[in-house]
Design an enzyme around this catalytic site. Structure first.
Site, PDB file in Angstrom:
ATOM      1  N   ASP A  67       0.369  -1.351  -0.066  1.00  0.00           N
ATOM      2  CA  ASP A  67       0.294  -0.448   0.188  1.00  0.00           C
ATOM      3  C   ASP A  67       0.657   0.798  -0.375  1.00  0.00           C
ATOM      4  OD1 ASP A  67       0.597  -0.355   2.200  1.00  0.00           O
ATOM      5  OD2 ASP A  67      -0.996  -0.827   3.181  1.00  0.00           O
ATOM      6  N   GLU A 144      -9.732  -2.304   4.834  1.00  0.00           N
ATOM      7  CA  GLU A 144     -10.334  -2.095   6.573  1.00  0.00           C
ATOM      8  C   GLU A 144     -11.392  -2.783   6.605  1.00  0.00           C
ATOM      9  OE1 GLU A 144      -8.961  -0.670   8.621  1.00  0.00           O
ATOM     10  OE2 GLU A 144      -8.121   1.509   7.760  1.00  0.00           O
TER      11      GLU A 144
HETATM   12  C1  GLP Z   1      -0.481  -0.186   8.364  1.00  0.00           C
HETATM   13  C2  GLP Z   1      -0.602  -0.867   7.063  1.00  0.00           C
HETATM   14  C3  GLP Z   1      -0.723  -2.460   7.651  1.00  0.00           C
HETATM   15  C4  GLP Z   1       0.072  -2.939   9.094  1.00  0.00           C
HETATM   16  C5  GLP Z   1      -0.844  -2.653   9.992  1.00  0.00           C
HETATM   17  C6  GLP Z   1      -0.373  -2.443  11.251  1.00  0.00           C
HETATM   18  O1  GLP Z   1      -0.972   1.300   8.919  1.00  0.00           O
HETATM   19  N1  GLP Z   1      -0.969  -0.405   5.923  1.00  0.00           N
HETATM   20  O2  GLP Z   1       0.392  -2.879   6.464  1.00  0.00           O
HETATM   21  O3  GLP Z   1       0.407  -3.981   9.184  1.00  0.00           O
HETATM   22  O4  GLP Z   1      -0.675  -0.854   9.900  1.00  0.00           O
HETATM   23  O5  GLP Z   1       1.110  -1.976  11.132  1.00  0.00           O
HETATM   24  P1  GLP Z   1       2.004  -1.875  13.146  1.00  0.00           P
HETATM   25  O6  GLP Z   1       3.372  -3.447  12.572  1.00  0.00           O
HETATM   26  O7  GLP Z   1       2.512  -0.475  12.896  1.00  0.00           O
HETATM   27  O8  GLP Z   1       1.345  -2.438  13.930  1.00  0.00           O
END
Ligand code: GLP
Length: 268
Positions: A67, A144
Site C-alpha cells: 500500500d 479495512e
Molecule cells: C498499517 C499498514 C499495514 C500494517 C498495519 C499494522 O497501517 N497499512 O500494512 O500491517 O497497519 O501496523 P503495525 O505493524 O505498525 O502495527
C-alpha cells in the site's frame, strides 16, 4: 494455516527472514510482496544483516508493496516509499527500479493505476511470498473491515481506528492522509505464500478473530483462512487470546520433523 508461536518478537523476525532467504536463494527471479508498519522493521534489519554477511543478494529480486498513502508524494518522509527506502532498499542491492508501490499521483486515475499495478504483478509472474502485518482492527494492507474479499488494488478510506493507531507516527500539525491505494484482498490471496507477522498484546484480538473467527469481511485477515499456504508467525503476547495453543506448538514440532525427513516443500 500454519501457526507458529514464539517467546520473543526477534524470533518472529528471524523466522520471516529465513523464509525470504530461502526464496531468494532458490528462485531465479523472486518476487516479494512487502509491508510497512512497525512490525516488519526487525525483519528488514535482519535481511540487511544477512545481505551484509553475504548470505543473500537481492540483485534479481522484484518487490511489490501492499500500500501507499494518497495525497503525499514519494519525497514526503511519511510516504511508504520513503519508509521502504530508509528501512530496507537503501541498504541492500535490490535494483530500485524493480521496487513497486501502488501509487496514484495527483491527476492520475486511481482505477487505471490500480489495474496497472495488478497487471504488472501478473506480467512478472505473480508474488511468490507476501509479507503481511495486521491492524488492530484485523486489516491487511489497508483493506479495512468490510473490504470485499474479492477486492483488487484500489483506493480505500482509512478507518477511524487505523487513523488513531497510526497518528503516533505523525507530528502535531502534520498532514495525515486519510486515503490510500492498497492491494486488494484477492490480490493478496493470489500470492503463492503469505506470511503474516503479529507481535504485541494490542494485536491479540485481531489474531484470534483472524484464526478462529468466521471468514468475514469484518475481519479482512480472516480471508487468509482461504489461502493454501498461509504462515502465521506470532509472539506469545499476540497469541495470548488463541485457544488450542498446545496443539499449534505440537503441530509445528511435527512439521519440523516432517520437513527434516522429506525436505522443505516450497512450491515457489
Ligand atoms: C498499517 C499498514 C499495514 C500494517 C498495519 C499494522 O497501517 N497499512 O500494512 O500491517 O497497519 O501496523 P503495525 O505493524 O505498525 O502495527
Amino acid at each position: 494455516m500454519q501457526i507458529v508461536i514464539f517467546d520473543h518478537e526477534q524470533q518472529v523476525a528471524d523466522t520471516a527472514a529465513q523464509w525470504i532467504e530461502t526464496l531468494v536463494n532458490n528462485k531465479k527471479s523472486p518476487i516479494l510482496g512487502l509491508a510497512t508498519g512497525s512490525t516488519p522493521i526487525k525483519l528488514y534489519q535482519q535481511l540487511i544483516r544477512r545481505y551484509q554477511e553475504k548470505k543473500l543478494t537481492f540483485k534479481s529480486t522484484t518487490s511489490f508493496n501492499l500500500d501507499e498513502y494518497l495525497g503525499i508524494d514519494a519525497t514526503n518522509s511519511q510516504s511508504y516509499r520513503h519508509f521502504m527506502n530508509e528501512n530496507l532498499f537503501n541498504h541492500i542491492d535490490i535494483d530500485n527500479t524493480h521496487t513497486y508501490l501502488p501509487t496514484c499521483a495527483q491527476g492520475q486515475n486511481p482505477r487505471e493505476q490500480g489495474l496497472a499495478y495488478e497487471e504488472k504483478i501478473k506480467q512478472l509472474g505473480g508474488i511468490d511470498l507476501q509479507i503481511l502485518g495486521i491492524g488492530a482492527n484485523g486489516h491487511i494492507g489497508f483493506n479495512e473491515p468490510t473490504s470485499s474479499l474479492a477486492s483488487r488494488t484500489r483506493i480505500k478510506t482509512l478507518s477511524q481506528q487505523t487513523l488513531a493507531d497510526n497518528s503516533r507516527l505523525f507530528n502535531n500539525n502534520e498532514f495525515q492522509p486519510t486515503l490510500a491505494m492498497t492491494m486488494g484482498i484477492a490480490t493478496i490471496l493470489d500470492a503463492r505464500y503469505v506470511l503474516l507477522m503479529a507481535t504485541g498484546e494490542n494485536k491479540a484480538k485481531a489474531v484470534k478473530d483472524m484464526i478462529t473467527g468466521p471468514l468475514s469481511a469484518i475481519c479482512p485477515a480472516s480471508a487468509l483462512q482461504m489461502h493454501e499456504n498461509a504462515i502465521i508467525l506470532l509472539d506469545k503476547t499476540a497469541a495470548s487470546q488463541l485457544p488450542d495453543q498446545e496443539y499449534y506448538q505440537w503441530a509445528n514440532a511435527q512439521n519440523i520433523k516432517i520437513n527434516q525427513a522429506f525436505g522443505l516443500y516450497h512450491n515457489y
